[in-house]
Enzyme design. Structure first.
Site, mmCIF file in Angstrom:
data_model
loop_
_atom_site.group_PDB
_atom_site.id
_atom_site.type_symbol
_atom_site.label_atom_id
_atom_site.label_comp_id
_atom_site.label_asym_id
_atom_site.label_seq_id
_atom_site.Cartn_x
_atom_site.Cartn_y
_atom_site.Cartn_z
ATOM 1 C CE LYS A 157 -40.992 17.976 -10.380
ATOM 2 N NZ LYS A 157 -42.166 18.751 -9.965
ATOM 3 C CD GLU A 228 -28.019 26.869 -3.611
ATOM 4 O OE1 GLU A 228 -28.277 27.071 -2.403
ATOM 5 O OE2 GLU A 228 -26.865 26.797 -4.051
ATOM 6 C CB CYS A 262 -34.601 29.319 0.814
ATOM 7 S SG CYS A 262 -34.017 30.459 -0.436
ATOM 8 C CD GLU A 358 -36.750 25.441 5.327
ATOM 9 O OE1 GLU A 358 -36.903 24.311 4.847
ATOM 10 O OE2 GLU A 358 -36.301 26.403 4.672
#
Ligand code: NAD
Length: 458
Positions: A157, A228, A262, A358
């Site tokens: 997905k 992750e 990331c 973040e």
């Protein structure tokens, strides 16, 4: 069920792809077909899987030009980086094609000296993969290639923001693989949940909030999960570093691809007098080519969506309220696209919002540390733990500090961003759940170990 629509961040009126969303029933049907396909694929000879993955690599190599253009158009990745991502994708497929032929277990000395005691790895069945939009080819393949090499079928997905790239990639891979061994289900959270509810293992990359939910749901079902997630990566600059080289490296690690990695640097910790490095970094950031991602020289393109651009501006505003000073950027770029000028904020304390959460855009905080001890404390004092970079010419500092950063990866005199697909990849704390991805580590996730003892009958 709804529709998935992706638009170009550089030209939001440009609809790149439109797909019907797979509802829970559709996902169940795809999983069933995949489970059936997994039996033949996983129990067949490993050299067939190796050959199929080599064919897949050839197919991606052949389509690399078109896929690169699509990546640039759909997610606004600068052309040079998008080309690099496609080249990496081909290498990943070839690397795992070879690993299909690696030893699939170990033998151990049996207590009686005669029996055969071994631990063999076997595939789980169907690997459910859920991926973000920012590396729309490399991340899916660094999951799918090992999953397939070690005998699983894959149901993937992709992110709705990278739906067209996913569909095109699946079309390219399809002819290299048996029917239903790799399938794509388009959709958002509901589709993702349905996949987590039915897959035999789940590998996720994306935000902390969603990844944690996915890992909990999979673990409740008793299936292996790996997530992750985000980062808040520090680049620590020691006073002895080559300042202009460090500034150039940190500028592109923080702002390249508009900070949407990331592994991007979002905190810069300067040890000692911050002025010379701040000056060098501001100059390096202001010198980065910003603009149309389809141009060869562009380093900073648009951010993915209008709300992502707004999030960067809000973060800059909040940082100012927290007594920070925006030394460059802090405003929208020109044009219809989702442009934000690369933004640096100084004068914040390490507990400020910008230094703790973040943002996932072209914004970074410059923080001061008196000495190496304080720099380590600041670098570690966040809930994330993906990667840290250290800039120094002193071997003792490098040896000492590299072991004290609480992150899954440490780079010395190199950018926080940039991943070696043949080495283990992952973080600590809230950045990662489960075993490492990539390299030889991937086998541990995509297979289970079975210990078998064979003893003589008499
Ligand atoms: P996201 O978490 O919003 O989405 C990731 C994927 O999860 C998408 O496919 C999304 O549709 C799906 N999803 C959303 N809700 C779901 C649910 N409830 N159940 C199952 N699936 C669901 O992340 P994003 O905006 O696509 O990507 C940006 C984030 O990804 C950033 O936080 C970034 O740091 C992180 N990221 C991490 C890595 C890494 O390797 N650590 C790499 C790239 C990006």
């Amino acid at each position: 069920m709804g529709t998935v629509t992706s638009t170009s961040p550089a030209a939001p009126g440009d609809v790149v792809g439109e797909f019907a969303e797979a509802d829970a029933g559709a996902v169940v049907a795809v999983l069933e077909a995949a489970r059936h396909a997994a039996r033949g694929w996983g129990s067949g000879p490993a050299h067939q899987r190796a050959r199929a993955l080599h064919h897949a690599a050839d197919a991606v190599e052949g389509a690399a030009g078109d896929l690169t253009e699509l990546v640039v158009r759909e997610v606004g990745k600068p052309l040079t980086e998008a080309r690099g991502e496609l080249a990496r994708a081909v290498s990943i497929l070839r690397y795992y094609a070879q690993q299909a032929l690696d030893p699939d277990g170990e033998t151990y000395p049996a207590a009686d000296g005669r029996s055969l005691l071994m631990a063999r790895r076997h595939p789980h069945g169907v690997a459910g993969l859920i991926t973000p939009w920012n590396f729309p080819v490399a991340i899916p393949l660094w999951k799918a290639a090992p999953a397939l090499a070690f005998g699983n079928a894959v149901v993937w997905k992709p992110s709705p923001d990278a739906a067209a790239t996913a569909a095109a990639l699946a079309d390219v891979l399809g002819p290299a693989l048996p029917e239903a061994v790799l399938s794509v289900v388009q959709g958002g959270g509901e589709t993702g949940r349905a996949l987590v509810d039915g897959a035999d293992c789940v590998s996720f990359t994306g935000s902390v909030a969603v990844g944690t939910e996915v890992a909990v749901a999979a673990t409740r079902r008793g299936v292996p999960a790996q997530a992750e997630m985000g980062g808040l990566n520090a680049s620590v600059v020691m006073p002895d570093a080559d300042l202009s080289r460090a500034a150039a490296t940190v500028a592109s690690a923080a702002m390249g691809y508009a900070g949407q990695k990331c592994t991007a640097t979002s905190r810069v910790v300067v040890v000692g007098d911050p002025r010379p490095f701040t000056e060098a970094l501001v100059a390096a950031v202001e010198g980065l080519p910003v603009g149309d991602p389809a141009r060869e020289e562009t380093v900073v393109g648009p951010v993915i969506r209008a709300d992502a651009a707004q999030a960067v501006l809000n973060a800059a505003r909040r940082a100012t309220a927290d007594s920070g000073t925006v030394v460059t950027g802090g405003r929208r770029g020109e044009g219809d696209g989702h442009w934000v000028a690369p933004t640096l904020v100084v004068g914040l304390t390490p507990d400020a919002d910008l230094a703790q959460h973040e943002v996932f855009g072209p914004i970074a905080a410059l923080l001061r540390a008196r000495d190496a001890e304080e720099a380590v404390r600041i670098a570690n004092d966040v809930s994330y733990g993906l990667v840290t970079a250290l800039f120094t010419r002193d071997l003792d500092w490098a040896l000492d500090l590299a072991n004290r950063f609480e992150t899954g990866m440490v780079k010395v005199n190199a950018a926080t961003s940039g991943v070696d697909f043949h080495a283990p990849f992952g973080g600590e704390k809230r950045s990662s759940i489960g075993p490492r991805e990539q390299g030889k580590a991937a086998r541990d996730f995509y297979t289970a170990s079975r210990t078998i003892a064979l003893s003589p009958s008499a």
